[in-house]
Write a protein that holds these residues in place. Structure first.
Motif, PDB file in Angstrom:
ATOM      1  N   VAL A 102       1.123  -1.203   0.160  1.00  0.00           N
ATOM      2  CA  VAL A 102       0.099  -0.261   0.021  1.00  0.00           C
ATOM      3  C   VAL A 102       1.159   1.331   0.125  1.00  0.00           C
ATOM      4  O   VAL A 102       0.890   2.314  -0.519  1.00  0.00           O
ATOM      5  CB  VAL A 102      -0.816  -0.100   1.710  1.00  0.00           C
ATOM      6  CG1 VAL A 102      -1.755   1.197   1.200  1.00  0.00           C
ATOM      7  CG2 VAL A 102      -1.525  -1.033   0.751  1.00  0.00           C
ATOM      8  N   ASP A 103       1.251   1.288   0.819  1.00  0.00           N
ATOM      9  CA  ASP A 103       3.183   2.284   0.734  1.00  0.00           C
ATOM     10  C   ASP A 103       3.806   2.721  -0.438  1.00  0.00           C
ATOM     11  O   ASP A 103       3.374   3.565  -1.040  1.00  0.00           O
ATOM     12  CB  ASP A 103       4.062   1.917   1.581  1.00  0.00           C
ATOM     13  CG  ASP A 103       3.740   2.217   3.304  1.00  0.00           C
ATOM     14  OD1 ASP A 103       2.618   2.609   3.421  1.00  0.00           O
ATOM     15  OD2 ASP A 103       4.621   2.151   4.434  1.00  0.00           O
ATOM     16  N   GLU A 106       0.940   4.215  -2.977  1.00  0.00           N
ATOM     17  CA  GLU A 106       0.984   6.054  -2.662  1.00  0.00           C
ATOM     18  C   GLU A 106       2.319   6.569  -2.604  1.00  0.00           C
ATOM     19  O   GLU A 106       1.908   7.321  -3.576  1.00  0.00           O
ATOM     20  CB  GLU A 106       0.509   5.804  -1.533  1.00  0.00           C
ATOM     21  CG  GLU A 106       0.401   7.098  -0.668  1.00  0.00           C
ATOM     22  CD  GLU A 106      -0.170   7.325   1.278  1.00  0.00           C
ATOM     23  OE1 GLU A 106       0.135   6.498   2.531  1.00  0.00           O
ATOM     24  OE2 GLU A 106      -0.772   8.915   0.682  1.00  0.00           O
ATOM     25  N   THR A 301      -5.813  -2.914   3.856  1.00  0.00           N
ATOM     26  CA  THR A 301      -5.900  -2.509   3.058  1.00  0.00           C
ATOM     27  C   THR A 301      -6.973  -0.714   3.287  1.00  0.00           C
ATOM     28  O   THR A 301      -6.686   0.087   4.150  1.00  0.00           O
ATOM     29  CB  THR A 301      -5.846  -2.650   1.527  1.00  0.00           C
ATOM     30  OG1 THR A 301      -5.464  -3.466   1.177  1.00  0.00           O
ATOM     31  CG2 THR A 301      -6.446  -0.567   0.779  1.00  0.00           C
ATOM     32  N   THR A 305      -6.088   3.444   3.991  1.00  0.00           N
ATOM     33  CA  THR A 305      -6.207   3.875   2.935  1.00  0.00           C
ATOM     34  C   THR A 305      -7.575   4.523   3.167  1.00  0.00           C
ATOM     35  O   THR A 305      -8.278   5.239   2.522  1.00  0.00           O
ATOM     36  CB  THR A 305      -6.605   3.441   1.649  1.00  0.00           C
ATOM     37  OG1 THR A 305      -7.591   2.417   1.516  1.00  0.00           O
ATOM     38  CG2 THR A 305      -4.942   2.588   1.369  1.00  0.00           C
ATOM     39  N   VAL A 311      -7.809   0.508  -4.855  1.00  0.00           N
ATOM     40  CA  VAL A 311      -8.039   2.145  -4.333  1.00  0.00           C
ATOM     41  C   VAL A 311      -6.843   2.762  -5.323  1.00  0.00           C
ATOM     42  O   VAL A 311      -5.790   1.928  -6.163  1.00  0.00           O
ATOM     43  CB  VAL A 311      -6.772   1.862  -2.951  1.00  0.00           C
ATOM     44  CG1 VAL A 311      -6.525   3.155  -2.537  1.00  0.00           C
ATOM     45  CG2 VAL A 311      -8.368   0.924  -2.244  1.00  0.00           C
ATOM     46  N   PHE A 313      -4.705   6.076  -6.344  1.00  0.00           N
ATOM     47  CA  PHE A 313      -3.517   7.163  -5.438  1.00  0.00           C
ATOM     48  C   PHE A 313      -3.544   7.899  -6.621  1.00  0.00           C
ATOM     49  O   PHE A 313      -2.990   8.693  -6.574  1.00  0.00           O
ATOM     50  CB  PHE A 313      -2.529   6.620  -5.072  1.00  0.00           C
ATOM     51  CG  PHE A 313      -2.833   5.585  -4.177  1.00  0.00           C
ATOM     52  CD1 PHE A 313      -3.015   6.165  -1.937  1.00  0.00           C
ATOM     53  CD2 PHE A 313      -3.128   4.443  -3.129  1.00  0.00           C
ATOM     54  CE1 PHE A 313      -3.091   5.834  -1.365  1.00  0.00           C
ATOM     55  CE2 PHE A 313      -2.956   3.687  -2.833  1.00  0.00           C
ATOM     56  CZ  PHE A 313      -3.162   3.956  -1.137  1.00  0.00           C
ATOM     57  N   PRO A 318      -6.583   8.568  -1.440  1.00  0.00           N
ATOM     58  CA  PRO A 318      -7.191   7.158  -1.941  1.00  0.00           C
ATOM     59  C   PRO A 318      -8.121   7.689  -2.223  1.00  0.00           C
ATOM     60  O   PRO A 318      -8.969   8.611  -1.877  1.00  0.00           O
ATOM     61  CB  PRO A 318      -7.071   6.667  -0.649  1.00  0.00           C
ATOM     62  CG  PRO A 318      -6.816   7.526   0.276  1.00  0.00           C
ATOM     63  CD  PRO A 318      -5.935   8.277   0.327  1.00  0.00           C
ATOM     64  N   TYR A 320     -11.655   5.518  -4.282  1.00  0.00           N
ATOM     65  CA  TYR A 320     -12.234   3.728  -4.473  1.00  0.00           C
ATOM     66  C   TYR A 320     -13.995   4.070  -5.315  1.00  0.00           C
ATOM     67  O   TYR A 320     -14.608   4.418  -5.162  1.00  0.00           O
ATOM     68  CB  TYR A 320     -12.664   3.960  -3.618  1.00  0.00           C
ATOM     69  CG  TYR A 320     -13.360   2.206  -2.571  1.00  0.00           C
ATOM     70  CD1 TYR A 320     -13.394   0.938  -3.015  1.00  0.00           C
ATOM     71  CD2 TYR A 320     -14.601   1.978  -2.305  1.00  0.00           C
ATOM     72  CE1 TYR A 320     -13.242  -0.144  -2.402  1.00  0.00           C
ATOM     73  CE2 TYR A 320     -15.560   0.993  -1.698  1.00  0.00           C
ATOM     74  CZ  TYR A 320     -14.865   0.410  -2.606  1.00  0.00           C
ATOM     75  OH  TYR A 320     -15.834  -1.734  -1.721  1.00  0.00           O
TER      76      TYR A 320
END
Ligand code: SF4
Length: 433
Positions: A102-103, A106, A301, A305, A311, A313, A318, A320
């Motif tokens: 996820v990082d 992003e 997630t 987020t 998601v 970015f 974020p 959706y």
């Protein structure tokens, strides 16, 4: 070296996350597994087969051996250069690896999606609308006297679900099969249906209609038809009576419900039925999650987020919108210009247009095995098996978090998902900050 027997090992195959396996290790190899189902034994005894153990990178049309450092450097530069990188997979790895993923998405302004978008995505959309009454599998084991499997065939897909958690388990208040009723609703007489006290065979793609009729019957409304979804009203009313009269009911549903016509509307109808039943008795509902940590992919997630999958970015924050921002839709529209696939094989199971686009963009795969996706990849980063060759936390299908163990060493030089993704994130940051 003498053999070592390890008890209470957690299985990393399906969403049941059975934690009672007994594994015998000899000379750093798993040689015997007890208490496992056939799917689990196959993985535990076959984890060394068809492995990728050497990082590879395409030169021209041929994959050539390389080092992790070189492969990670090229991957970082490829992702940074992309305007819409896709980060997809995540249901066969640990929560720790998912959090780093996820990082990474992003940091690089990409799309982060997991396999939910092709299985229980409609379940999540249904829960957004209605909410859900749930509990742990332990509570169901101890208390449920009525269990429904709707559009789900656990005998094949979750082989120990019934013996560990539902009708055939030994609970505190429900001791055996004779203390519980099993109802199966499906379009065909599956092997699970053959074990049922009541089997309701409905016409394909009519789950919504049957669910709504059942809810009306539970409410006591009159249904002005002779049949719904090919099921007689008498049978629907009889079923409603059984549900109302149980002390603790549990409705489990599978892809037969989420992926038949109606999709998230089917799930809304199921959640509403359970809400209705809770005005008369105690009832819970739970999706039969497939991969061992697809629930973790959704949970991690969401912590990070606010959203469970699909998601986006690309705007710097974020966003959706499943159907627009989910992997299959993005790829089918040709919108992603690179993809990092972690612990998944989308080339084997995505629709043709989406799979075709994946093969036309820089494709990087982190996976323990040779798969059709690794074979189409520009870069392959071999990884260790979570729960066999490395530790990691996972979410069971009911949301209970379990810590898997390292049982043996990975093949020489092979890194874990966490090590690879951490190095990749570090390299991306060093190039962009
Ligand atoms: S039912 Fe699922 S979690 Fe349990 S042993 Fe079989 S594959 Fe593993």
């Amino acid at each position: 070296m003498s053999q070592e027997v390890i008890s209470n090992v957690i299985c990393t195959v399906c969403g049941c996350s059975c934690d009672h396996l007994q594994v015998t290790i000899d000379n750093d190899k798993i040689v015997k597994v007890k208490n496992a189902c056939a799917m689990s034994s196959g993985k535990m005894l076959g984890y060394r087969n068809e492995r990728t153990t050497q990082p590879m990178m395409k030169k021209g049309t041929t994959l050539k051996p390389t080092t992790y450092e070189r492969a990670i450097d090229v991957t970082a530069k490829t992702i940074i250069k992309s305007s819409s990188p896709l980060f997809y997979g995540w249901s066969l790895t640990s929560n720790e690896a998912i959090a780093i993923g996820v990082d990474l998405a992003e940091e690089t302004g990409g799309f982060f999606d997991n396999t939910t978008s092709t299985c229980h995505g409609p379940t999540i959309l249904g829960v957004h609308e209605i909410g859900e009454s749930s509990c742990t599998l332990g509570e169901i084991r101890h208390r449920a006297d009525l269990v429904i499997y709707w559009g789900s065939n656990p005998v094949h897909a979750h082989p120990l679900h019934m013996s560990r958690y539902t009708v055939m388990s030994k609970g505190r208040f429900r001791k055996s099969r004779s203390d519980r009723k099993l109802i199966v609703v499906d379009v065909r007489k599956t092997d699970t249906a053959k074990l049922a006290d009541v089997f309701i065979q409905l016409e394909p793609n009519n789950d919504y209609e049957l669910m709504v009729a059942l809810r009306a019957a539970v409410r006591g409304d009159e249904i002005e038809q002779e049949t719904v979804a090919g099921v007689s009203i008498d049978k629907i009313e009889e079923l409603a009576e059984m549900l109302i009269n149980c002390e603790f009911g549990a409705l489990f549903f599978g892809l037969g419900l989420t992926m038949s016509a109606g999709k998230s509307k089917n799930i809304e109808a199921a959640l509403s039925l359970v809400t209705e039943l809770n005005s008369k008795t105690k009832f819970v509902i739970m999706p039969m999650r497939g991969h061992f940590n697809v629930n973790g992919a959704n949970n991690v997630t969401t912590w990070l987020t606010g959203y469970p999958y699909a998601v986006d970015f690309t705007q710097g924050f974020p966003r959706y919108n499943p159907g627009e921002t989910s992997a299959v839709d993005l790829l089918a529209r040709g919108e992603c210009d690179s993809a990092l696939i972690v612990a998944s094989d989308p080339i084997s199971n995505f629709p043709y247009q989406a799979a075709k686009h994946l093969t036309s963009i820089p494709l990087i795969t982190i996976d323990p095995h040779i798969t059709p996706t690794t074979m189409c990849s520009n870069i392959i980063l071999p990884s260790a098996h979570v729960g066999i060759e490395t530790t990691g936390s996972t979410y069971r299908m009911d949301g209970v978090v379990l810590e898997t163990r390292k049982l043996v060493d990975p093949p020489k030089g092979v890194k874990t998902d966490v090590e690879i993704l951490s190095a990749l994130l570090k390299r991306v940051k060093s190039l962009t900050r």
